[in-house]
Write a protein that holds these residues in place. Structure first.
Motif, short mmCIF file in Angstrom:
data_model
loop_
_atom_site.label_atom_id
_atom_site.label_comp_id
_atom_site.label_asym_id
_atom_site.label_seq_id
_atom_site.Cartn_x
_atom_site.Cartn_y
_atom_site.Cartn_z
N LYS A 116 6.93 5.27 8.35
CA LYS A 116 7.10 3.93 7.79
C LYS A 116 5.79 3.14 7.72
O LYS A 116 5.79 1.91 7.78
CB LYS A 116 8.16 3.14 8.57
N ASN A 145 5.98 -2.87 -1.75
CA ASN A 145 7.32 -3.31 -1.41
C ASN A 145 7.18 -4.61 -0.61
O ASN A 145 6.64 -4.63 0.48
CB ASN A 145 8.00 -2.22 -0.58
N CYS A 203 1.49 7.42 -6.24
CA CYS A 203 2.18 6.80 -5.11
C CYS A 203 2.20 7.75 -3.92
O CYS A 203 2.03 8.96 -4.06
CB CYS A 203 3.59 6.33 -5.49
N ASP A 212 3.08 1.31 5.78
CA ASP A 212 3.21 0.60 4.51
C ASP A 212 2.03 -0.36 4.36
O ASP A 212 1.33 -0.65 5.33
CB ASP A 212 4.52 -0.18 4.48
N LEU A 259 9.91 2.11 0.52
CA LEU A 259 9.50 2.59 -0.79
C LEU A 259 8.06 3.09 -0.72
O LEU A 259 7.28 2.63 0.10
CB LEU A 259 9.60 1.47 -1.83
N PRO A 260 7.71 4.03 -1.59
CA PRO A 260 6.32 4.50 -1.60
C PRO A 260 5.36 3.41 -2.02
O PRO A 260 5.70 2.51 -2.79
CB PRO A 260 6.34 5.65 -2.62
N LEU A 289 -0.68 8.47 4.68
CA LEU A 289 0.36 8.61 3.67
C LEU A 289 0.20 9.96 2.97
O LEU A 289 -0.90 10.49 2.88
CB LEU A 289 0.24 7.50 2.62
N LYS A 293 3.79 8.10 0.44
CA LYS A 293 4.75 7.59 1.42
C LYS A 293 4.50 8.24 2.77
O LYS A 293 3.90 9.31 2.86
CB LYS A 293 6.18 7.88 0.95
N SER A 294 4.98 7.58 3.80
CA SER A 294 4.80 8.06 5.17
C SER A 294 6.15 8.28 5.83
O SER A 294 7.10 7.53 5.60
CB SER A 294 4.00 7.04 5.99
N ASN A 295 6.25 9.31 6.66
CA ASN A 295 7.46 9.53 7.44
C ASN A 295 7.57 8.55 8.61
O ASN A 295 8.62 8.42 9.23
CB ASN A 295 7.49 10.97 7.98
N CYS A 311 7.93 9.14 -7.76
CA CYS A 311 7.43 7.76 -7.85
C CYS A 311 8.21 6.98 -8.90
O CYS A 311 8.56 5.81 -8.70
CB CYS A 311 5.95 7.77 -8.21
N GLY A 344 8.18 0.12 4.64
CA GLY A 344 8.04 1.55 4.45
C GLY A 344 9.19 2.21 3.73
O GLY A 344 9.24 3.44 3.63
#
Length: 271
Positions: free
Chosen positions: A216, A242, A210, A218, A249-250, A188, A212-214, A196, A247
């Motif tokens: 997805k 989430n 927070c 999670d 949301l962060p 991530l 996130k990943s490209n 965030c 994936g």
């Protein structure tokens, strides 16, 4: 404000006990405090010897992370109900498989918890902020467990875009089983605080971080307390997720370097 957001979000954390209480998680966009790594990969324990899984009354509940020879950090929600009954909490480490048996079916001895200390600013199981707990174990128990070692703590704020990872034994999909049969890993990137806040609104605070990943990646049900690692240091632990585990949301973590979080850890552990 939290009550209004509560109508939109589903917050469960990573324990099976939380999953069993449907009345506490009827919020729609799905925030959950539980989880297994979604769209991640299975990994061996060797590079992640700080990761442990947490059982309460023989039931998988959450994950945790070893931060000293006698302390494990996890989410407060995971152990809040047991805060006066630490003997019910058992930790398993040193194996990529969760619980009392490792990947080659040898018995794994549990690490017994002698004391549970909840962050003093954590209010109750419906709260998201200051979601930290420190589990104290007997001196020598961690060192005697093969493939277990502490991880150093993050010391400074992270730049936006920093590449990090999370590992845990939570579900690999919303409707999957937990715990995962094998430790899972996902990468991530750190997001900005305004990003965030836009994603999570008033639920997100400055005590959180927070990412996130490209692809997805999670977290999901059962991942509460899982370590978020950046540059080889513990930067956070999974706070809430989430609930759709898709994936979109962060992922939100309790931030180690947030002053009140760091003070809590230092006061209890002296590190």
């Amino acid at each position: 404000m939290k009550q209004a957001i509560g109508l939109v979000l589903l917050v469960v954390f990573c324990s099976n006990a939380a999953l069993a209480d449907d009345n506490d998680k009827t919020q729609a966009d799905g925030v959950s405090q539980s989880g297994r790594i979604v769209n991640g990969v299975e990994v061996a324990i060797k590079p992640y010897q700080f990761a442990v899984n947490l059982y309460i009354a023989k039931t998988f509940t959450c994950d945790g992370v070893i931060i000293s020879d006698t302390h494990v950090l996890t989410a407060a929600l995971c152990v809040y109900a047991e805060r006066k009954r630490p003997a019910r909490v058992l930790l398993y480490g040193g194996s990529s498989s969760p619980g009392p048996k490792n990947e080659i079916s040898k018995v794994v001895k549990p690490i017994k918890v002698t004391k549970i200390t909840i962050h003093p600013d954590y209010k109750d199981e419906k709260d998201f902020d200051f979601d930290l707990a420190i589990l104290t174990v007997r001196k020598g128990d961690i060192k005697r467990t093969v493939n277990t070692t502490p991880i150093p703590l993050q010391e400074s704020e992270l730049k936006v875009g920093t590449g990090c990872y999370v590992v845990g034994w939570g579900r690999s999909s919303k409707d999957g089983e937990d715990p995962s049969t094998n430790l899972r890993y996902g990468e991530l990137d750190v997001m900005s605080e305004p990003s965030c806040t836009r994603a999570w609104r008033a639920i997100f605070t400055s005590n959180m971080i927070c990412a996130k990943s490209n692809n997805k990646v999670d977290t999901c049900y059962g991942d509460g307390g899982s370590p978020f690692v950046c540059d080889g240091r513990l930067s956070g632990i999974v706070a809430f997720i989430n609930g759709e585990c898709n994936g979109a949301l962060p992922v939100v973590f309790s931030k180690i370097v947030a002053p009140r979080n760091r003070d809590f850890i230092r006061t209890v552990t002296k590190i």
